[in-house]
Design an enzyme around this catalytic site. Structure first.
Site, short mmCIF file in Angstrom:
data_model
loop_
_atom_site.label_atom_id
_atom_site.label_comp_id
_atom_site.label_asym_id
_atom_site.label_seq_id
_atom_site.Cartn_x
_atom_site.Cartn_y
_atom_site.Cartn_z
N HIS B 35 0.98 -1.03 -0.07
CA HIS B 35 -0.27 -0.06 0.44
C HIS B 35 0.76 1.30 0.29
O HIS B 35 1.81 1.68 1.21
CB HIS B 35 -0.76 -0.52 1.24
CG HIS B 35 -2.25 -0.74 1.15
ND1 HIS B 35 -1.15 -2.31 1.85
CD2 HIS B 35 -2.83 -1.74 0.91
CE1 HIS B 35 -2.10 -2.74 1.61
NE2 HIS B 35 -3.10 -3.11 0.89
N HIS B 265 -4.24 3.95 -2.66
CA HIS B 265 -4.68 3.52 -1.32
C HIS B 265 -4.18 1.65 -2.17
O HIS B 265 -2.90 1.79 -0.81
CB HIS B 265 -6.42 2.54 -1.28
CG HIS B 265 -6.41 1.93 -0.03
ND1 HIS B 265 -6.87 2.23 0.91
CD2 HIS B 265 -6.28 0.30 0.19
CE1 HIS B 265 -6.95 1.55 1.72
NE2 HIS B 265 -6.18 0.36 1.51
N GLU B 414 -17.67 -6.47 24.43
CA GLU B 414 -16.52 -7.94 23.90
C GLU B 414 -15.03 -7.14 23.68
O GLU B 414 -13.73 -7.61 24.29
CB GLU B 414 -17.04 -9.03 23.90
CG GLU B 414 -18.40 -9.54 24.78
CD GLU B 414 -19.59 -8.70 24.53
OE1 GLU B 414 -19.41 -8.36 23.70
OE2 GLU B 414 -20.67 -9.12 25.48
N HIS B 476 -27.16 -18.52 23.90
CA HIS B 476 -26.17 -18.26 25.43
C HIS B 476 -25.18 -19.57 25.20
O HIS B 476 -24.67 -19.00 26.23
CB HIS B 476 -26.89 -17.64 26.37
CG HIS B 476 -27.24 -16.63 26.28
ND1 HIS B 476 -27.52 -16.06 24.93
CD2 HIS B 476 -26.78 -14.69 26.93
CE1 HIS B 476 -28.14 -13.95 25.45
NE2 HIS B 476 -27.70 -13.71 26.36
#
Lengths: 670, 670
Positions: B35, B265, B414, B476
């Site tokens: 890049h 990019h 999380e 869950h």
């Protein structure tokens, strides 16, 4: 306002909302687990929504043009179940409410799609519902553009909590919806200031209204216990051409001793607390008892949309037969018969041309066929369109100016993309597929799991599927991802070996009852299916690609980019007089579903078995040592750990994934 | 401003920055991949940062009090490598730059921690660096609180791109940093308006400054090519008591024909384009050639911090010997010798008390010991503190008012938690552990993978590890998560059977060279290690827990909550005269590392083998049919698919994970 004030000012509303509250209290008490406080806190908002705004007919939960109601804060499932019982959804009886959270009940701890008609999506993992809703709204826009607003014109309403808004996926959803100007999407935020660990302020200081506004949403706020204010806020939100968020200021577990506390978030099971709360509510009835007149009010709310539905049916009937059939076909997800012939033709041409092609490119070529036959596909990519090869000619960009476009620029939002695709599939009328690099399936995994759990037809186009991607290095090289997706129940993983297998995999994926992951290469692969077969061999999961010429002494199992490595190894070994069968194994899941006789034909006892796959070994022992195999006659050529940054050819050499290494393994085991 | 203007106004700066630009162009050209545009666009910002602000000494990359520089936009790796070469980091020679992206080079496609000193973290998967940086900043605050600002007082600087900011994890990071008022964290946003697929506006309309501000950040902006403006913005950001974001308006691939385009990019490899760009830069030098005087300027920048470092060392030397030793111990991650004795005592007491305890609670009990011995632990939970049992007495909350606190309320984040823990571990001086439900390891997985790839000591406390969590239902209930984490290279998964094994697992986890996942139960488990052993049996991964009394006809393998099920099955079978060995297998990874002689003692050839584990079978065939086993003598008792919502006891019955079912499998196989 006190409870007494609330009741005094809107006595009828109070009773309706309190029916929800006490059902939640009673069901959680009976189950001795669950979440009481959220249904108690959001009962007013939900009551106003269902009574005054939500377009639905409880007797026709499949009505295509119903508004969708998504309970993103899925732990508050009793809110949904109470609403469904009260308004008269057939699948949620009072008995189901009594059996909340018990084995076999439709009223699972969190709402499970498929358990009862009227549950629009499975929620509980936070943030998923709000991210699904973006897909619901995209599907609605797409269908409206295709069929007109006489047939498709509905809202998507979401109840989301602080947990949903803290999960990162919500930002991806908000950003996508804001850019797409999904004006028919309305999020009702349960702004109660409480999470499981305590006040929201112990972990977040975000000004949510400013945050949504920053991403192009309209924002409103209201007292979430004042029915007039709620009504007015929803009314305003419906006027906005932008997606809307309404901050509903509420008290969790309102009216109980646990009001406004983290304790109120969970299961309120204390007898005294429940008795006191009922008293505060002025609710003299027995547990699970809803007075007949109040139930009748609710049932009439459930019936409110029947006339509108009938009018819709009349409008729908004015469409031509073929338009009606096509709409119904797309909504039910049936695939036109002509697809099969088109795929066969494609396979034949591919076989004849025998080009060396990367399977990501093969996928694009197949998509050219599929997107032509299936106008309901909506593709997209998480900002890797040119790499994932998801955009075929003439799809056009789906955006705020072109709702007929069929390719979504999801942005760098793998998780939001996957969750949105779930919403599209659940909405119906759209067959979503979306791409990213396989390694970033990790980002999308929570939503992919829900595709699998819900059995939704979502196709994950996961390219750059091994060290074969080369220089980008270990951060971008999946080694454990094929294994970890194979571990997921309900997910069918395809790792096709060439253009023909890619076509077969796609044919299966668009007709599957659940999600599929296509693991596709960056690098070019020679055609291995050099003989045309009309039959879809990939449907069997594994098949004999090349039979041993001499005595069959070894079976090589391979998938994807390593199938041609296995073929080359076979050539080497056959030259040495060692008979070798090559089994191409694009899908474990489908092979495992075949009967034992077929599996035995493919994997008979006796020969040495060697697997070659540029990923970790985990799970392969099922086919190597299991399935009539023997431990001391089994070998594996693949990855032992993470990859490295270098040109792909160097990496295959470096990690020893070569025909020579495979041949040597066979020799060593013979 | 045109290039000519930029050069004319700040000729010295221009040359320094352009040295970065051309090295990026040259290295990408040589590698034929990579890049180019980002290093070209951000060269000015990076130059000002390194020249005027970053506290570092290239000759001492391990200096504890250096500022941390995180390249979150890891694809722009040549920016980092160019800076490291120019400033004189020993590990990045010109030869390494020439070998960019080649096998064995330290200059991998994306920055890889451990490849070269000075690379603070592995980046490339977008959003990870900015999320790591929150952990770096938390670690700094914690150490500063413990050791004083004479010893610890540094900034964390991050360069992030649009991709980083679109990934959901960035919102989790922003929210956490804003709440925590991490004033020494400064994010430099490469605001170039371009992603791989085109303009940012095709997928996002977010006002990033408003978004950051909404979460409690200071925001600034500057022309990212004007060194004075950049300097001033950084200067202001350093003054703010809040975390700061500076929007640096830049042109990707500046000065090339690909400027401000998606093409810019990627890899710019066209000879003419490169020649034209060099001309526009007025850069007459050969590829990879940096004029000696310019290199000298850069090297003096690299040397700029030497005095400050020496002053720091002098200050450090004024600490007492024991303080110095303790600081060094914590920074290097050594564990005090007394831990071993403390764990042994804990095990002995647990054995004597023989209580029925959920292993999540066992974990809390062990943490009571560990947190006492290791003052560098910082625990936390993603809003499940009471369920994950991560908070032991006296830790105190880490927050903006109490930097000595040792428990972080991560919020419902999380992923952000895991990424922050990576940052803490990388910073050093902190041993992070954090909890959520095992099923939500999916949310954290991209960061967990980076813990593994970087070999960072992060402990994942994953509770509610099976259908044993009961009523919350399939959303869950992890069934595939233990398998999918076992599939991840470098991740050690522990599923301990009782309090003693939990203590042993923790003892190993805090001394590991990489991350550990502890899969812990919600439900109570009887003690299975009823005889005290000072030796850490879990260190062997698997061991004989109970030997056959009669002739050994079967071996039961089990982990975690199913070990006591296996013991009960053994009792049933022994009563029938069938000799049964029970092998407890808390960790596959550690067992696989044992020598073959030991593995053979534990798993000899001959007997029937049956696994009992409340998860999917995937991978178990390695120990069932592999490792001297036989396919037709192998059985599995576990989950075939997703779970259900019901009380735990009902679920174990429903899914047939019972001693009776295990015993029956053994009988069937004999």
């Amino acid at each position: 306002m006190t409870i007494d004030d609330l009741r005094a000012r809107h006595p009828d509303h109070w009773n309706r909302a309190t029916a929800i509250r006490v059902l939640a209290l009673d069901a959680v008490k009976a189950a001795n687990s669950g979440h009481s406080g959220m249904p108690m806190g959001m009962a007013d908002v939900a009551t106003v929504l269902f009574e005054k705004h939500l377009k639905f007919d409880a007797s026709a939960p499949d009505w295509a043009d119903r508004d969708r109601f998504i309970l993103s804060a899925g732990h508050g499932s009793m809110l949904l179940y109470a609403l469904m019982y009260l308004t008269g959804y057939a699948d949620i009886s009072l008995e189901e409410i009594r059996n909340f959270r018990q084995l076999g009940a439709r009223t699972a701890g969190h709402p499970e799609f498929g358990h009862a008609k009227g549950i629009e999506t499975t929620t509980g993992p936070l943030g998923q519902g709000i991210a699904n809703s973006v897909g619901f709204a995209i599907a609605e826009e797409s269908l409206r553009a295709r069929y007109g607003k006489k047939v498709v014109d509905h809202h998507t309403y979401v109840i989301a909590g602080d947990g949903c808004l803290m999960e990162g996926v919500s930002q991806e959803a908000i950003g996508l919806a804001g850019k797409q100007k999904l004006g028919k999407l309305i999020v009702l935020w349960d702004d109660n200031g409480i999470t499981i660990d305590g006040k929201v302020s112990i972990s977040d200081v975000t000004d949510q209204m400013a945050r949504f506004e920053a991403s192009g949403w309209s924002v409103f706020s209201c007292d979430g216990h004042d029915p007039e204010a709620i009504d007015e806020a929803i009314r305003q939100a419906k006027q906005s051409p932008l997606p809307s968020m309404i901050a509903c200021k509420t008290h969790i577990a309102i009216g109980s001793a646990a009001q406004d506390t983290a304790k109120g978030h969970g299961a309120l099971t204390d007898d005294q607390l429940i008795a006191d709360t009922r008293k505060a509510y002025d609710w003299p009835h027995a547990p699970f008892e809803i007075p007949a007149d109040l139930l009748a009010e609710w049932r009439s709310i459930g019936n409110r949309g029947a006339v509108e539905r009938q009018e819709w049916e009349a409008r729908f009937a004015t469409l031509s037969d073929s338009r009606q059939r096509e709409f119904t076909r797309q909504m039910t997800g049936e695939v036109p018969k002509k697809l099969s012939a088109a795929i066969k033709r494609f396979k034949q041409t591919a076989t004849e041309e025998a080009k060396k092609v990367a399977t990501r490119k093969s996928s694009e070529m197949v998509l050219g066929v599929i997107n032509d036959v299936l106008p309901e596909t909506i593709g997209g990519s998480a900002d890797l369109t040119g790499s994932n090869n998801t955009l075929t000619a003439d799809l056009g960009a789906f955006d705020e100016d072109n709702r007929k476009g069929r390719h979504v620029s999801y942005g760098i939002r793998e998780h939001g993309m996957a969750a949105a695709m779930n919403g599209m599939a659940l909405h119906g009328g759209v067959l979503p597929y979306g791409g990213t690099f396989l390694v970033f399936s990790d980002y999308a995994r929570p939503a992919m799991r829900l595709s699998a759990l819900m059995g939704q037809r979502v196709v994950y186009v996961m390219t750059h599927d091994s060290i074969g991607l080369g220089e980008d290095g270990p951060t971008h090289q999946p080694v454990e991802h094929v294994a970890s997706l194979r571990a997921m129940p309900g997910m069918t993983v395809f790792r096709p070996a060439d253009t023909v297998e890619t076509a077969e995999a796609w044919e299966l994926a668009v007709q599957a009852d659940g999600p599929s992951t296509l693991a596709l290469t960056r690098q070019g692969l020679p055609l291995v299916r050099t003989e045309h077969k009309t039959k879809n061999l990939t449907a069997q999961g594994a098949y004999v690609l090349a039979e041993a010429q001499g005595k069959r002494m070894a079976i090589l199992l391979a998938s994807g980019s390593e199938v041609h490595v296995a073929l080359e190894a076979r050539r080497i070994l056959e030259n040495e007089g060692i008979g070798v069968r090559v089994v191409s194994m694009p899908s474990w899941e489908l092979f495992a579903q075949q009967d034992e006789a077929y599996r035995k034909r493919v994997l008979p006892a006796g020969p040495v078995r060697v697997v070659v796959e540029a990923g970790v070994r985990q799970g392969w022992d099922q086919w190597l040592c299991g399935e009539r195999g023997r431990w001391n006659k089994a070998g594996f050529v693949g990855m032992q750990g993470f990859g490295a940054s270098a040109p792909a050819g160097d990496l295959f050499q470096h990690f020893g994934i070569t025909p020579e290494a495979v041949a040597q393994q066979v020799r060593d085991l013979l």
